[in-house]
Design an enzyme around this catalytic site. Sequence first.
Site, PDB file in Angstrom:
ATOM      1  N   LYS A 139     -13.057   7.898  -1.427  1.00  0.00           N
ATOM      2  CA  LYS A 139     -13.947   7.009  -0.674  1.00  0.00           C
ATOM      3  C   LYS A 139     -14.920   7.773   0.223  1.00  0.00           C
ATOM      4  O   LYS A 139     -15.933   7.221   0.637  1.00  0.00           O
ATOM      5  CB  LYS A 139     -13.135   6.010   0.125  1.00  0.00           C
ATOM      6  CG  LYS A 139     -12.441   5.020  -0.793  1.00  0.00           C
ATOM      7  CD  LYS A 139     -11.925   3.822  -0.048  1.00  0.00           C
ATOM      8  CE  LYS A 139     -11.346   2.787  -0.988  1.00  0.00           C
ATOM      9  NZ  LYS A 139     -10.059   3.251  -1.579  1.00  0.00           N
TER      10      LYS A 139
HETATM   11  C1  PLP Z   1      -9.511   2.637  -2.549  1.00  0.00           C
HETATM   12  C2  PLP Z   1      -8.602   3.427  -3.351  1.00  0.00           C
HETATM   13  C3  PLP Z   1      -8.327   3.072  -4.679  1.00  0.00           C
HETATM   14  C4  PLP Z   1      -8.911   1.848  -5.316  1.00  0.00           C
HETATM   15  O1  PLP Z   1     -10.303   1.964  -5.518  1.00  0.00           O
HETATM   16  P1  PLP Z   1     -11.199   0.670  -5.770  1.00  0.00           P
HETATM   17  O2  PLP Z   1     -12.576   1.166  -5.893  1.00  0.00           O
HETATM   18  O3  PLP Z   1     -10.999  -0.215  -4.575  1.00  0.00           O
HETATM   19  O4  PLP Z   1     -10.690   0.023  -6.996  1.00  0.00           O
HETATM   20  C5  PLP Z   1      -7.488   3.899  -5.404  1.00  0.00           C
HETATM   21  N1  PLP Z   1      -6.930   4.998  -4.855  1.00  0.00           N
HETATM   22  C6  PLP Z   1      -7.163   5.360  -3.591  1.00  0.00           C
HETATM   23  C7  PLP Z   1      -6.501   6.577  -3.047  1.00  0.00           C
HETATM   24  C8  PLP Z   1      -8.012   4.598  -2.795  1.00  0.00           C
HETATM   25  O5  PLP Z   1      -8.262   4.961  -1.550  1.00  0.00           O
END
Ligand code: PLP
Length: 433
Positions: free
Chosen positions: A106
């Site tokens: 993210k």
């Molecule tokens: C947010 C997140 C996900 C999921 O991603 P999305 O884009 O919301 O589907 C998977 N793994 C981790 C470690 C995350 O932080």
Amino acid sequence: MKFYSTQDKSLRATLKESVIKGMPADGGLYMPVSIPKLPKAFIQSLEGKGLQEIGFEIARLFIDNINENELHNIINSALNFDTPLININDHIHTLETFHGPTLAFKDIGARFMARLMSYLIRGEDRKLNIIVATSGDTGSAVANGFYKVPGIRVFVLYPCGKISKIQEKQIATLGENITAIEVKGNFDDCQELVKTALGDQKLNQKIELTTANSINIARLLPQIFYYFRAFAQLENFMDSDIIVSVPCGNFGNLTAGLFAQRMGLPVQKFIAATNINKVVPEYLQSGQYQPRESIATISNAMDVGDPSNFARILDFYDNDREAILEDISGASYNDTETRQTIKKVLSRWGYICDPHGAVGFRALEEYLMQVDPGASGIFLETAHPAKFKDVVEEEIGIEVSVPERLAKFLKREKLSLKIEKDYQKVKDILLDQ
Ligand SMILES: *Cc1c(COP(=O)(O)O)cnc(C)c1O
């Protein structure tokens, strides 16, 4: 490039409007009016290209009204780390997307968005308030991405007791322009409070409010880059079937992958890999989409019962489930299976998965075994295993070392405001500044 709303295809919003508002007034999600195709020559010459170079080529197709130098600066400073592709075995690779400051993928979306937003409001006398709900990693990435960015205040809502200690420290210890709000409820409650605030017209007349959730198009765009970067690290990808497994929660990551595919990246199939919060795999199987309360799991960043980006996927395929099934296969695993997978990957191939990546690995391995034995695959590692130290160590019985940039958060003091899941409380905090 202009953007329409999934609720109104005739709407046309500029990039600035889409990024700063986050969500159109009609409650839909912004979508680019077209998905540009990359020239075949670009795809064929992908091998060896870096993340920043790829990022620039892609970004400028969507962002055509920013001077190229500025766009280079935004990308180079947001993505000052790589997404390396690591071989697990002959057929399976992992794309590590967690080399940013908070150790989850993210960072990529959040850092790009912070720099783009701050560029878009440069020289204007405005105070932007960003409100965001998090199941763990969004909050830390957004809080850190916007930390000390002038003119911007950030409010992060997170569910009390449902995120890891490290995640909480990364969100709740910053102070300055970052306010952490600990909600007695689950992620969906936090998301609901954020939606209510964004839709509260009276509040929005008093303060300028927007969101940095993965529904913001500025988070999605940079996530397209690393799918291309993954292929750039594969040899002869034009000659083989490549399956890409994405651990999914709110489905932003997968949506970006689907964009990459339509832009010309030769992905044979995507796997939407979830934990037991499996409304999308169920939809793929039965055609019934039944959002519901999320259930807590060890892959907590994927504990989402009503994934917001799913509306984008439906829109992208004009609600045609057959077409969706051409591109996406679904799979879901419970915590026991996830734990077994962490153990197996370490003992067989010496690689430590975090619980999210483990779900992605297992989905890929089973798909390759059962559906397409001749193919190879990539699963996305979305977080560093040290972010989920307790769970991972319990399985593997050896210590996971904590990188220094993570360790420094652990020493800081928590500063969050704890509230009931009550909108009035959120509103009071937003207005009290
Ligand atoms: C947010 C997140 C996900 C999921 O991603 P999305 O884009 O919301 O589907 C998977 N793994 C981790 C470690 C995350 O932080």
